[in-house]
Design an enzyme around this catalytic site. Structure first.
Site, PDB file in Angstrom:
ATOM      1  N   HIS A 146       0.872  -1.260  -0.021  1.00 17.16           N
ATOM      2  CA  HIS A 146       0.093   0.086   0.006  1.00 17.16           C
ATOM      3  C   HIS A 146       0.979   1.266  -0.122  1.00 17.16           C
ATOM      4  O   HIS A 146       0.466   2.197  -0.437  1.00 17.16           O
ATOM      5  CB  HIS A 146      -0.810   0.148   1.117  1.00 17.16           C
ATOM      6  CG  HIS A 146      -1.642  -1.181   1.229  1.00 17.16           C
ATOM      7  ND1 HIS A 146      -2.453  -1.719   2.305  1.00 17.16           N
ATOM      8  CD2 HIS A 146      -2.405  -2.134   0.259  1.00 17.16           C
ATOM      9  CE1 HIS A 146      -2.906  -2.976   2.192  1.00 17.16           C
ATOM     10  NE2 HIS A 146      -2.924  -2.944   0.763  1.00 17.16           N
ATOM     11  N   ARG A 170      -9.525   5.195  -8.249  1.00 10.83           N
ATOM     12  CA  ARG A 170      -9.516   3.936  -7.846  1.00 10.83           C
ATOM     13  C   ARG A 170      -9.779   4.289  -6.422  1.00 10.83           C
ATOM     14  O   ARG A 170      -8.912   4.842  -5.419  1.00 10.83           O
ATOM     15  CB  ARG A 170      -8.183   3.556  -7.633  1.00 10.83           C
ATOM     16  CG  ARG A 170      -7.396   2.987  -9.135  1.00 10.83           C
ATOM     17  CD  ARG A 170      -6.092   2.314  -8.749  1.00 10.83           C
ATOM     18  NE  ARG A 170      -5.626   1.362  -9.853  1.00 10.83           N
ATOM     19  CZ  ARG A 170      -4.541   1.782 -10.571  1.00 10.83           C
ATOM     20  NH1 ARG A 170      -4.253   3.055 -10.804  1.00 10.83           N
ATOM     21  NH2 ARG A 170      -4.369   0.933 -11.501  1.00 10.83           N
ATOM     22  N   ARG A 180     -14.267   4.524 -10.066  1.00 11.13           N
ATOM     23  CA  ARG A 180     -14.288   3.217 -10.048  1.00 11.13           C
ATOM     24  C   ARG A 180     -14.818   2.538  -8.502  1.00 11.13           C
ATOM     25  O   ARG A 180     -14.395   2.989  -7.683  1.00 11.13           O
ATOM     26  CB  ARG A 180     -13.280   2.258 -10.329  1.00 11.13           C
ATOM     27  CG  ARG A 180     -13.172   0.912 -10.313  1.00 11.13           C
ATOM     28  CD  ARG A 180     -11.864   0.284 -10.703  1.00 11.13           C
ATOM     29  NE  ARG A 180     -10.908   0.429  -9.694  1.00 11.13           N
ATOM     30  CZ  ARG A 180      -9.789  -0.078  -9.868  1.00 11.13           C
ATOM     31  NH1 ARG A 180      -9.384  -0.707 -10.972  1.00 11.13           N
ATOM     32  NH2 ARG A 180      -8.789  -0.252  -8.865  1.00 11.13           N
ATOM     33  N   GLU A 221     -11.828  -6.540 -17.583  1.00  7.46           N
ATOM     34  CA  GLU A 221     -10.428  -6.958 -17.232  1.00  7.46           C
ATOM     35  C   GLU A 221     -10.442  -8.560 -17.115  1.00  7.46           C
ATOM     36  O   GLU A 221      -9.369  -9.098 -16.895  1.00  7.46           O
ATOM     37  CB  GLU A 221     -10.270  -6.587 -15.710  1.00  7.46           C
ATOM     38  CG  GLU A 221     -10.564  -5.227 -15.319  1.00  7.46           C
ATOM     39  CD  GLU A 221     -10.166  -4.865 -13.963  1.00  7.46           C
ATOM     40  OE1 GLU A 221      -9.223  -4.619 -13.677  1.00  7.46           O
ATOM     41  OE2 GLU A 221     -11.332  -4.705 -13.173  1.00  7.46           O
ATOM     42  N   ASN A 257      -4.091  -4.139 -16.736  1.00  7.06           N
ATOM     43  CA  ASN A 257      -3.170  -4.879 -15.827  1.00  7.06           C
ATOM     44  C   ASN A 257      -3.850  -6.276 -15.540  1.00  7.06           C
ATOM     45  O   ASN A 257      -2.973  -7.366 -15.489  1.00  7.06           O
ATOM     46  CB  ASN A 257      -2.935  -4.133 -14.671  1.00  7.06           C
ATOM     47  CG  ASN A 257      -2.477  -2.732 -14.739  1.00  7.06           C
ATOM     48  OD1 ASN A 257      -1.830  -2.525 -15.718  1.00  7.06           O
ATOM     49  ND2 ASN A 257      -2.797  -2.010 -13.847  1.00  7.06           N
ATOM     50  N   ASP A 258      -5.099  -6.233 -15.011  1.00  2.03           N
ATOM     51  CA  ASP A 258      -5.810  -7.537 -14.878  1.00  2.03           C
ATOM     52  C   ASP A 258      -5.930  -8.225 -16.287  1.00  2.03           C
ATOM     53  O   ASP A 258      -5.598  -9.543 -16.388  1.00  2.03           O
ATOM     54  CB  ASP A 258      -7.038  -7.328 -14.413  1.00  2.03           C
ATOM     55  CG  ASP A 258      -6.850  -7.228 -12.732  1.00  2.03           C
ATOM     56  OD1 ASP A 258      -6.044  -8.027 -12.255  1.00  2.03           O
ATOM     57  OD2 ASP A 258      -7.346  -6.153 -12.226  1.00  2.03           O
ATOM     58  N   ARG A 302       0.286 -10.746 -12.393  1.00  5.41           N
ATOM     59  CA  ARG A 302       0.912  -9.554 -12.439  1.00  5.41           C
ATOM     60  C   ARG A 302       1.861  -9.131 -11.453  1.00  5.41           C
ATOM     61  O   ARG A 302       2.708  -8.065 -11.445  1.00  5.41           O
ATOM     62  CB  ARG A 302      -0.145  -8.347 -12.606  1.00  5.41           C
ATOM     63  CG  ARG A 302      -0.996  -8.211 -11.712  1.00  5.41           C
ATOM     64  CD  ARG A 302      -2.257  -7.580 -11.755  1.00  5.41           C
ATOM     65  NE  ARG A 302      -2.138  -6.006 -11.401  1.00  5.41           N
ATOM     66  CZ  ARG A 302      -3.260  -5.170 -11.269  1.00  5.41           C
ATOM     67  NH1 ARG A 302      -4.461  -5.355 -11.600  1.00  5.41           N
ATOM     68  NH2 ARG A 302      -3.119  -3.987 -10.724  1.00  5.41           N
ATOM     69  N   CYS A 326      -7.067   1.968 -19.351  1.00  3.10           N
ATOM     70  CA  CYS A 326      -6.681   2.373 -18.201  1.00  3.10           C
ATOM     71  C   CYS A 326      -5.601   1.652 -17.317  1.00  3.10           C
ATOM     72  O   CYS A 326      -5.203   2.108 -16.275  1.00  3.10           O
ATOM     73  CB  CYS A 326      -7.774   2.957 -17.248  1.00  3.10           C
ATOM     74  SG  CYS A 326      -8.558   1.600 -16.567  1.00  3.10           S
TER      75      CYS A 326
HETATM   76  C1  PEP Z   1      -6.280  -2.663 -14.468  1.00  2.62           C
HETATM   77  O1  PEP Z   1      -6.447  -3.907 -13.888  1.00  2.62           O
HETATM   78  O2  PEP Z   1      -5.537  -2.622 -15.340  1.00  2.62           O
HETATM   79  C2  PEP Z   1      -6.563  -1.681 -13.422  1.00  2.62           C
HETATM   80  C3  PEP Z   1      -6.494  -0.412 -13.982  1.00  2.62           C
HETATM   81  O3  PEP Z   1      -6.954  -1.795 -12.347  1.00  2.62           O
HETATM   82  P1  PEP Z   1      -6.060  -2.082 -11.228  1.00  2.62           P
HETATM   83  O4  PEP Z   1      -4.721  -2.190 -11.588  1.00  2.62           O
HETATM   84  O5  PEP Z   1      -6.592  -1.206 -10.033  1.00  2.62           O
HETATM   85  O6  PEP Z   1      -6.525  -3.522 -10.920  1.00  2.62           O
HETATM   86 MG    MG Z   2      -7.847  -4.274 -12.228  1.00  2.00          MG
END
Ligand code: PEP
Ligand code: MG
Length: 748
Positions: A365, A472, A508, A607, A630-631, A641, A678
């Protein structure tokens, strides 16, 4: 309670030592007097002090009994000879017949060949090796345990003196410690380069009185302090019930140590030998730290860490030294800590130039907060908390995960060049801040920023972002010790909208679970948390929090336009169910007579690959979609990841992935659904250009990435980039990266 034993011999030695320390002599003279005194008290012909010249070399700095001309001449490497062995292992060597010991190496210039017995103990302070204290006798005798203990106590006092610079003179090894340049390698937590001066989050406790006159009083002080410590730990435990299992485990371990008879009795014995209560605590702590460097077992290391923390607390109680030492924070502070919580980090805010953590992790965090504040961060920089002193000059290279402590001139010059180049680039980015991200062939790309804290919002104007493409909301939940109240959330969201001054903000809803575990929520023991009960799944199963959040958002909008998206939607039904919650929340607000948003957009994050194959109806119903790259990427390639081993194994510019993304673009185009991207890749210029080329015309990224991304988009021909992607796909190559790199190079 029976009083622990009081050892008159070592007490007498320490009492004499204190007298020497109170005398007017300094440096070499004082060190010479001390070795003479110890030799006398230990009934040995020789007493020598070896100190580190550098990390690897010991130097004979004072001796009684060995050839005086070898002082400051005789040197040995760590591990070399018996002295080097004591230093390397951080443990005593006690032998009646030194020459027959394995590893023995005699130094002819010292004249030590006539001595048979050898007792060497490390001089160390809190795991930092300072040197070795040795006594030798001609007769072959083994020193008794009590004598060894006494010498260790003396070594402890010497270590304190050394630390205080009480007797080290010109040319002695210790004066070089904490003055020489050190290069430490860690892991990148947040990119960026910064220069500043060290500010220790937890300054070391300074023990100024290692020797005590009245052992009874010291026993009493120790007992009282340990009692206070125990009460404190019990309180923490009571407060942590219902919290995370890990936190409870740590506190249970604290309690175990705080009540440990062995720990207590070892400290009492050292007081009996003449140490003050705080010096006794510190001696135990030093031993624990030395062991910590030896053990490889992760669990044992953790426990030794707990003991270390506990010793720190005890020292603070005994010395009354809190975190406030009266030292003034430098104007350009670089924060050094073993670890830090997100809330503490937020307290420092943007005043920090950089952060270096001895532990920490990329996904912690604290790292999330550092990223939100755009402060360069290096984690896993081992030894930084022992090497750095308040006020030290420090240069942090967040890009490479490298820290230069007390850098020498060549490093300073090179590093400043790097910072200057980055500053020049920033200037260039600033000059195009108000210009559009329009490619050479006229394609306009919308660049938005990702945020999560109020502290992010000033970047909205500074970066030239067109809006907040991803807010977020979980960060507000993560940085606290308890669930935020609706009124608090409402006030915060309101302030975010105020700060956005009419620009679009995509809120979100709470994305917890997986890597984001709330400190006050019972964690689930899931074998695969990233595939587990997280985000919208939690929201729908336990709708209380989601309802509270939706209500807070509606009220914060207070008649203004509102945009909300749900994270991690894997199938149509989930989106419908979440939207139904929103409808209910609106109906409730209406019934209460509250103002409703002027307009409302409700979207979903794409995602999981499944959503890319959702029915057409889904694409028609959803107001907009945002790809959480990312996900999505981790599930597309089945590569965690968070796992360093596999994280970078698959390229975002892999043709399969780009083809998959292009498929999503086409589906959205067919249904007229607005689409954005994003994930972190949106902020990497090369990746961003390729995403834009396949039709992703809205990208949301860290504010600091907007300049570099815009700058590149303005230089390229996106049709050309698209043609390169198609050609690479036709050739059957794995990734289009080499072609894109070559193209960009060709632009000059
Ligand atoms: C993602 O998964 O790309 C995303 C933007 O959300 P987070 O990184 O918060 O999981
Ligand atoms: Mg995500």
């Amino acid at each position: 309670m029976s009083e622990p034993e009081i050892k008159t011999d070592s007490r007498q030695m320490l009492a004499r030592l204190r007298e020497v320390m109170a005398e007017d002599s300094a440096g070499q003279a004082r060190l010479d007097t001390i070795t003479r005194l110890i030799a006398e008290e230990m009934h040995s012909q020789v007493c020598s002090v070896y100190l580190f010249r550098d990390e690897d070399t010991l130097e004979l700095c004072a001796t009684e009994g060995l050839n005086p001309s070898s002082v400051h001449q005789t040197r040995m490497k760590m591990g070399e000879g018996l002295v080097g062995l004591v230093a390397r292992k951080g443990q005593r060597v006690n032998t009646p017949d030194a020459p027959s010991e394995r590893g023995f190496r005699y130094m002819p210039e010292t004249g030590e060949e006539i001595y048979s017995s050898f007792l060497g103990v490390p001089i160390q302070r809190l795991g930092e090796k300072l040197g070795v204290l040795v006594v030798q006798t001609k007769d072959a005798r083994e020193f008794a345990d009590e004598e060894v203990d006494a010498l260790e106590v003396v070594a402890m006092v010497l270590a304190e003196m050394a630390e205080l610079g009480a007797f080290i003179g010109e040319g002695a090894a210790l004066s070089a410690r904490h003055t020489q340049p050190v290069l430490l390698r860690g892991t990148t937590g947040q990119e960026g380069a910064a220069e500043g001066h060290v500010w220790l989050h937890e300054p070391r406790v300074v023990v100024t009185n290692p020797i005590a006159e009245d052992p009874h009083r010291e026993f009493e002080r120790l007992r009282e302090a340990v009692e206070e410590l125990r009460v404190g730990v019990d309180k923490m435990l009571a407060g942590a019930r219902g919290g995370g299992k890990e936190q409870l485990d740590v506190l249970e371990a604290y309690r175990m140590f705080a009540n440990s008879k062995g720990w207590m009795s070892r400290m009492e014995q050292d007081i009996g030998r003449g140490l003050s209560a705080e010096a006794a605590v510190e001696k135990e702590q030093s031993t624990a730290r030395a062991r910590m460097q030896q053990v490889t077992d992760a669990y044992l290391r953790e426990r030794l860490h707990d003991l270390d923390d506990l010793s720190n607390r005890l020292l603070r109680i005994l010395t009354g030294q809190g975190l406030e030492t009266g030292a003034e924070m430098p104007a350009d502070p670089v924060l050094i800590a073993r670890n830090i919580g997100p809330a503490e980090l937020l307290d420092y805010g943007r005043s920090l130039k950089a952060i270096v953590l001895e532990e920490g992790s990329v996904g912690s965090h604290a790292a999330i907060v550092a990223r939100a504040l755009a402060i360069p961060l290096v984690v896993h920089a081992s030894r930084i908390t022992t090497e750095a002193l308040n006020g030290d000059h420090i240069m942090v290279d967040g890009d490479q995960g490298v820290v230069h402590l007390r850098p020498d001139d060549t490093v300073v010059t090179a590093f400043r060049d790097k910072i200057a180049m980055q500053a020049q680039a920033q200037e260039r980015y600033a000059s195009i801040r108000d210009k559009p991200a329009k490619s050479r062939d006229g394609i306009r790309v919308g660049l938005h920023m990702n945020a999560g804290l109020m502290a992010d919002l000033p970047s909205l104007a500074g970066s030239g972002a067109e809006g907040v493409g991803l807010f977020r909301t979980e960060l507000q939940f993560l940085v606290r010790n308890q669930m935020p109240r609706r009124s608090e959330l409402c006030a915060l969201y309101g302030r975010v909208l105020d700060a956005a001054q009419g620009k679009r903000v995509v809120f979100r809803t709470l994305d917890i679970g997986s890597d984001k575990v709330l400190p006050y929520m019972k964690p689930n023991d899931e074998p695969n948390p990233a595939l587990g009960w997280r985000a919208i799944r939690v929201g729908l199963d336990k709708p209380g929090i989601m309802r509270m959040q939706l209500q807070a958002l509606l009220r914060a909008a207070n008649g203004r336009p509102l945009t909300v998206m749900f994270p991690f939607v894997a199938q149509f039904e989930e989106y419908r169910a979440a939207r139904a919650e929103m409808d209910k929340a609106i109906a409730r607000e209406k019934a209460l007579g509250h103002a409703l948003p002027e307009s409302l957009e409700i979207g979903a994050m794409l995602e999981t690959p499944s959503l890319a194959f959702a029915p057409d109806k889904f694409f028609e119903e959803v107001d907009f979609l945002s790809i959480g790259g990312n996900d999505l990427k981790q599930f597309f390639f089945a590569a965690d990841r968070e796992n360093e081993r596999v994280r970078k194994r698959y390229d975002t510019l892999n043709i399969s992935f780009l083809t998959f993304l292009e498929g999503i673009v086409k589906r959205c185009a067919a249904s007229g659904t607005a689409l954005s991207f994003c994930g972190e890749d949106a902020g990497r210029p090369l990746e961003a250009v390729c995403l834009a080329a396949i039709g992703l015309d809205t990208l949301s990224m860290r504010p600091a990435s907007i300049g570099p991304v815009k700058s590149l988009i303005r230089r390229v021909d996106l049709h050309r980039v698209k043609a390169l992607i198609d050609a690479a796909a036709a050739r059957g190559v794995q990734s289009v990266r080499p072609d894109i790199v070559a193209y960009i190079r060709s632009l000059g």
